[in-house]
Design an enzyme around this catalytic site. Structure first.
Site, short mmCIF file in Angstrom:
data_model
loop_
_atom_site.label_atom_id
_atom_site.label_comp_id
_atom_site.label_asym_id
_atom_site.label_seq_id
_atom_site.Cartn_x
_atom_site.Cartn_y
_atom_site.Cartn_z
CG HIS A 172 -1.91 1.12 1.27
ND1 HIS A 172 -3.27 0.92 1.37
CD2 HIS A 172 -1.75 2.47 1.23
CE1 HIS A 172 -3.90 2.08 1.40
NE2 HIS A 172 -2.98 3.04 1.31
CG HIS A 182 -1.09 6.89 -1.74
ND1 HIS A 182 -2.31 7.01 -2.35
CD2 HIS A 182 -1.31 6.24 -0.57
CE1 HIS A 182 -3.26 6.47 -1.57
NE2 HIS A 182 -2.66 5.99 -0.49
CE LYS A 228 -2.80 11.51 -2.65
NZ LYS A 228 -3.26 10.28 -3.30
CG HIS A 281 -7.58 4.45 0.98
ND1 HIS A 281 -7.18 3.79 -0.16
CD2 HIS A 281 -6.54 5.24 1.35
CE1 HIS A 281 -5.94 4.18 -0.47
NE2 HIS A 281 -5.53 5.05 0.43
CD GLU A 340 -6.43 7.42 6.02
OE1 GLU A 340 -5.27 7.88 6.11
OE2 GLU A 340 -7.03 7.31 4.92
CG ASP A 345 -0.54 5.39 3.52
OD1 ASP A 345 -0.97 5.37 2.35
OD2 ASP A 345 -1.21 5.83 4.46
CG ASN A 346 0.54 9.01 1.65
OD1 ASN A 346 -0.22 8.20 2.16
ND2 ASN A 346 0.15 9.80 0.66
#
Length: 442
Positions: free
Chosen positions: A84, A86, A89, A234, A237, A333-334
């Protein structure tokens, strides 16, 4: 020139050799060649030939499979799998900082930055992110792609280019991501399905508390059944009153949906009372839903108020899920964007911090599967295990047990790909300077 019986340098390994007296987690050894210790580690020899693991044996047993590289108890892990992320971004922090660290601040900063997401901008940031992950020993990544608006097609095009360019080093999958309300907009949803089918992606959405939740979920399941798509969502959250995980399980059970469903985040479950949490988890287990927790990003964003220490820990009920046989994973994630100011797509850091945050210790033995075996199985790829016939994609750490591994930041590691040492380092941040505009504050 390396001769039989001599210890070759790791930078110049022959086609066949033995990693001698290494240690590996039993949870990543389908056929362990010996007993596990109290931490779940097995002492073993690993024979490598032709870029693959040839065989495993008890430590000190292999002397005819090539020169031995004595590791003296060094921890060995297989290629890591980040399920997972991104990447669209990633690494925009210098031009799009989150001024207050909140979820709302992140949404606003990303929205303001999207006009910068040209194909060249995306291509360079994708490549930067993949070089970070590759240097840290990651062999597969699943990325969510924002798939609403005029930049969506360009993001999927760049993803396709990167998937081809990186094949054999980092395997890539993509999830089309739009808000759950937009699922009910025919134009938005049709474009999403078109992009996913064109590029072989997965169907995703960002769920939240909205009157349209159940209708949006039903439409997602309709499309998944019609087109044979896996779901990666998602879920729950940031709102303590969210209940999408329960609804997803209900719909999956009612429809007898047999496709893969992965739910990310699921943080609100930790704030439910015991009875409600138990009911939801029982249904999640019955529906065979997998869960991925993103602890570092959620800790950064959640329960943030100026001048007040956060109370919400940012993780879901991983222990209770494990007890029910629900597959659980952790992921990056990010990375250095408005949703998470830090991170480097380093799954070792993710696992270490997840262990501390969610008390995934005492014992620690099953922990390494969170970033290897389980996400690899969920992605349907041949990674995440140390076993004969598997690629010799391994990371070697100068520690002897999991306590040492979790105690010291592992900035240095030796990464082998197909049995060869790869001399790679994470790229310098300065490479992206020309894409960025310096903010007023750091």
């Amino acid at each position: 020139m390396t001769t039989q019986g001599a210890a070759p340098d790791l930078a110049d390994l022959p086609a066949a050799f033995v990693l001698g007296n290494a240690r590996a987690p039993a949870c990543l050894l389908p056929d362990a060649p010996g007993p596990a210790d109290a931490e779940g580690l097995v002492s073993l020899d690993i024979a490598v030939a032709g870029g693959r693991i040839a065989r495993l044996a008890p430590a000190g047993a292999l002397h005819e499979d090539g020169p031995r590289v004595e590791r003296a108890g060094t921890l060995v892990l297989p290629g890591l799998v980040d399920i997972h992320t991104h990447l669209d971004k990633g690494f925009i922090w210098n031009r799009a900082p989150n001024r207050d660290g909140s979820f709302e601040g992140a949404m606003a900063a990303v929205a303001a930055d999207k006009p910068n997401w040209s194909e060249e901008d995306l291509r360079r940031r994708f490549d930067f992110a993949l070089r970070c992950a590759h240097a840290h020993g990651t062999v597969a990544i699943r990325t969510h792609l924002d798939s609403e608006g005029e930049r969506a097609a360009g993001a999927w095009k760049v993803f396709g280019e990167m998937r081809a360019a990186w094949r054999g080093r980092v395997e890539l999958q993509a999830v089309g991501l739009i808000p759950i309300d937009s699922v009910l907009d025919p134009a938005s949803f049709d474009r999403l399905i078109g992009l996913i089918r064109e590029h072989g992606g997965l169907l995703g959405s960002y769920t939240y508390v909205t009157p349209n939740l159940d209708a949006g979920l039903e439409r997602l399941f309709d499309a998944a059944e019609r087109h044979g798509l896996a779901l990666d969502l998602h879920v729950d959250e940031r709102d303590r009153h969210a209940h999408a995980l329960n609804d997803i399980a209900d719909i999956a059970l009612r429809r007898r949906f047999d496709g893969p469903i992965l739910a990310g985040h699921c943080c609100a479950l930790a704030l439910k009372d015991e009875a409600e949490a138990d009911r939801t988890l029982d249904k999640v287990a019955q529906a065979r839903i997998g869960i991925v927790s993103l602890p570092m990003c959620n800790l950064y964003l959640q329960d943030r108020h100026p001048g007040r220490t956060p109370r919400w820990r940012g993780v879901t009920l991983l222990h209770e899920m494990r007890a029910r046989g629900i597959p659980v994973m952790v992921a990056s994630d990010n990375a250095r964007d408005p949703f998470y100011a830090y991170g480097d797509l380093d799954l070792v850091e993710v696992y270490r911090e997840a262990t501390r945050i969610a008390h995934l210790d005492h014992p620690t033995g099953a922990g390494p599967a969170l970033i290897s075996r389980t996400p690899a199985e969920w992605m349907g790829i041949g990674a995440g295990l140390i076993a004969p016939g598997r690629p010799a994609d391994l990371s070697l750490f100068s520690v002897r047990n999991l306590n040492e591994f979790l105690s010291r930041p592992q900035a240095h590691r030796i990464v082998l790909r197909a049995g060869r040492s790869v001399e790679v380092k994470p790229p310098f941040y300065a490479e992206l300077d020309d894409l960025m505009e310096s903010p007023d504050e750091p």
